[in-house]
Design a protein around this motif. Sequence first.
Motif, PDB file in Angstrom:
ATOM      1  N   GLY A  50       0.809  -1.216   0.000  1.00  0.00           N
ATOM      2  CA  GLY A  50       0.000   0.000   0.000  1.00  0.00           C
ATOM      3  C   GLY A  50       0.842   1.265   0.000  1.00  0.00           C
ATOM      4  O   GLY A  50       0.438   2.271   0.572  1.00  0.00           O
ATOM      5  N   ARG A  51       2.028   1.218  -0.574  1.00  0.00           N
ATOM      6  CA  ARG A  51       2.936   2.367  -0.708  1.00  0.00           C
ATOM      7  C   ARG A  51       3.371   2.942   0.644  1.00  0.00           C
ATOM      8  O   ARG A  51       3.660   4.117   0.755  1.00  0.00           O
ATOM      9  N   GLN A  52       3.436   2.079   1.662  1.00  0.00           N
ATOM     10  CA  GLN A  52       3.813   2.543   3.000  1.00  0.00           C
ATOM     11  C   GLN A  52       5.326   2.608   3.187  1.00  0.00           C
ATOM     12  O   GLN A  52       5.814   3.422   3.958  1.00  0.00           O
ATOM     13  N   THR A  53       6.061   1.735   2.514  1.00  0.00           N
ATOM     14  CA  THR A  53       7.509   1.682   2.635  1.00  0.00           C
ATOM     15  C   THR A  53       8.117   2.111   1.299  1.00  0.00           C
ATOM     16  O   THR A  53       7.711   1.590   0.266  1.00  0.00           O
ATOM     17  N   PRO A  54       9.086   3.024   1.313  1.00  0.00           N
ATOM     18  CA  PRO A  54       9.730   3.374   0.036  1.00  0.00           C
ATOM     19  C   PRO A  54      10.311   2.124  -0.624  1.00  0.00           C
ATOM     20  O   PRO A  54      10.984   1.333   0.043  1.00  0.00           O
ATOM     21  N   HIS A  55      10.020   1.942  -1.890  1.00  0.00           N
ATOM     22  CA  HIS A  55      10.416   0.676  -2.513  1.00  0.00           C
ATOM     23  C   HIS A  55      11.931   0.523  -2.610  1.00  0.00           C
ATOM     24  O   HIS A  55      12.428  -0.590  -2.749  1.00  0.00           O
ATOM     25  N   HIS A  56      12.692   1.594  -2.468  1.00  0.00           N
ATOM     26  CA  HIS A  56      14.148   1.463  -2.445  1.00  0.00           C
ATOM     27  C   HIS A  56      14.646   0.890  -1.121  1.00  0.00           C
ATOM     28  O   HIS A  56      15.827   0.598  -0.988  1.00  0.00           O
ATOM     29  N   ASP A  57      13.750   0.720  -0.141  1.00  0.00           N
ATOM     30  CA  ASP A  57      14.117   0.086   1.123  1.00  0.00           C
ATOM     31  C   ASP A  57      13.909  -1.433   1.105  1.00  0.00           C
ATOM     32  O   ASP A  57      14.278  -2.112   2.059  1.00  0.00           O
ATOM     33  N   TYR A  58      13.334  -1.961   0.055  1.00  0.00           N
ATOM     34  CA  TYR A  58      13.143  -3.417  -0.044  1.00  0.00           C
ATOM     35  C   TYR A  58      14.481  -4.092  -0.352  1.00  0.00           C
ATOM     36  O   TYR A  58      15.403  -3.485  -0.899  1.00  0.00           O
ATOM     37  N   TRP A  59      14.564  -5.382  -0.047  1.00  0.00           N
ATOM     38  CA  TRP A  59      15.795  -6.135  -0.257  1.00  0.00           C
ATOM     39  C   TRP A  59      16.199  -6.185  -1.730  1.00  0.00           C
ATOM     40  O   TRP A  59      17.366  -6.396  -2.047  1.00  0.00           O
ATOM     41  N   THR A  60      15.269  -5.963  -2.660  1.00  0.00           N
ATOM     42  CA  THR A  60      15.619  -5.980  -4.087  1.00  0.00           C
ATOM     43  C   THR A  60      16.449  -4.760  -4.490  1.00  0.00           C
ATOM     44  O   THR A  60      16.952  -4.709  -5.610  1.00  0.00           O
ATOM     45  N   HIS A  61      16.578  -3.807  -3.589  1.00  0.00           N
ATOM     46  CA  HIS A  61      17.407  -2.637  -3.857  1.00  0.00           C
ATOM     47  C   HIS A  61      18.639  -2.599  -2.953  1.00  0.00           C
ATOM     48  O   HIS A  61      19.149  -1.529  -2.627  1.00  0.00           O
ATOM     49  N   THR A  62      19.128  -3.789  -2.567  1.00  0.00           N
ATOM     50  CA  THR A  62      20.362  -3.872  -1.791  1.00  0.00           C
ATOM     51  C   THR A  62      21.376  -4.725  -2.553  1.00  0.00           C
ATOM     52  O   THR A  62      21.053  -5.838  -2.993  1.00  0.00           O
ATOM     53  N   PRO A  63      22.582  -4.221  -2.733  1.00  0.00           N
ATOM     54  CA  PRO A  63      23.597  -4.961  -3.482  1.00  0.00           C
ATOM     55  C   PRO A  63      23.929  -6.327  -2.902  1.00  0.00           C
ATOM     56  O   PRO A  63      24.147  -7.283  -3.658  1.00  0.00           O
ATOM     57  N   LEU A  64      23.957  -6.450  -1.579  1.00  0.00           N
ATOM     58  CA  LEU A  64      24.321  -7.740  -0.975  1.00  0.00           C
ATOM     59  C   LEU A  64      23.365  -8.848  -1.419  1.00  0.00           C
ATOM     60  O   LEU A  64      23.809  -9.970  -1.709  1.00  0.00           O
ATOM     61  N   PHE A  65      22.098  -8.559  -1.498  1.00  0.00           N
ATOM     62  CA  PHE A  65      21.136  -9.567  -1.956  1.00  0.00           C
ATOM     63  C   PHE A  65      21.528 -10.071  -3.342  1.00  0.00           C
ATOM     64  O   PHE A  65      21.569 -11.278  -3.589  1.00  0.00           O
ATOM     65  N   TRP A  66      21.833  -9.164  -4.262  1.00  0.00           N
ATOM     66  CA  TRP A  66      22.149  -9.557  -5.641  1.00  0.00           C
ATOM     67  C   TRP A  66      23.505 -10.247  -5.733  1.00  0.00           C
ATOM     68  O   TRP A  66      23.694 -11.139  -6.580  1.00  0.00           O
ATOM     69  N   LEU A  67      24.442  -9.860  -4.864  1.00  0.00           N
ATOM     70  CA  LEU A  67      25.732 -10.555  -4.845  1.00  0.00           C
ATOM     71  C   LEU A  67      25.554 -12.012  -4.401  1.00  0.00           C
ATOM     72  O   LEU A  67      26.181 -12.921  -4.957  1.00  0.00           O
ATOM     73  N   VAL A  68      24.690 -12.232  -3.421  1.00  0.00           N
ATOM     74  CA  VAL A  68      24.418 -13.603  -2.955  1.00  0.00           C
ATOM     75  C   VAL A  68      23.713 -14.400  -4.046  1.00  0.00           C
ATOM     76  O   VAL A  68      24.076 -15.550  -4.320  1.00  0.00           O
ATOM     77  N   VAL A  69      22.722 -13.801  -4.708  1.00  0.00           N
ATOM     78  CA  VAL A  69      22.028 -14.483  -5.810  1.00  0.00           C
ATOM     79  C   VAL A  69      23.017 -14.855  -6.911  1.00  0.00           C
ATOM     80  O   VAL A  69      23.015 -15.992  -7.410  1.00  0.00           O
ATOM     81  N   ALA A  70      23.893 -13.917  -7.285  1.00  0.00           N
ATOM     82  CA  ALA A  70      24.875 -14.187  -8.341  1.00  0.00           C
ATOM     83  C   ALA A  70      25.843 -15.287  -7.920  1.00  0.00           C
ATOM     84  O   ALA A  70      26.180 -16.165  -8.722  1.00  0.00           O
TER      85      ALA A  70
END
Length: 174
Positions: A50-70
């Motif tokens: 419901g647009r309560q949290t800025p979407h840049h605060d989600y884990w999809t906008h953190t480099p560590l998440f993508w480094l682990v996926v890669a």
Amino acid sequence: MFIAHLPAGYLLSRFIAHGRPAQSGSILATGIICSVLPDFDLAYFYLIDGRQTPHHDYWTHTPLFWLVVAAVLALTLTMSGRRNQLILVGVGLANVLLHLLMDSIAADIRWLYPFSDLRVNLVHVPALYKPWYLNFLFHWTFVAELLIVLLATVAATLDWRRWRGRTVAVPATQ
């Protein structure tokens, strides 16, 4: 950034694909998809949160998440003997990180999360207009986005003309 993620991803992937004709289609497809992959969280942002949290605060906008996926994907490909596809992991990661770098120009990105909550934002876009997106459209950073879109359009047009001009060898029938 507002509109330049996909065009920038095309340009980066096109650069990486240069000299790799056998994998150029896969490289371009992977790069283009991954250039906008972090923003898939917008579905959650609008439909569930419901647009309560800025979407840049989600884990999809953190480099560590993508480094682990890669790392997991690279390990899986290596262990399954598909090392020739490791380039796609690199292309995907490069495009995701490019997305986050572009977001850092005018939005908060937590590059060191979860180790630090430090937010990196290179340019502040003042809230002067309503609706909110007009603040970005009327800001000077939008000119940079338009230049990226223009450059990608020119590159894609040249690629299209080059591709269309190719002749296809048809095997002779016996």
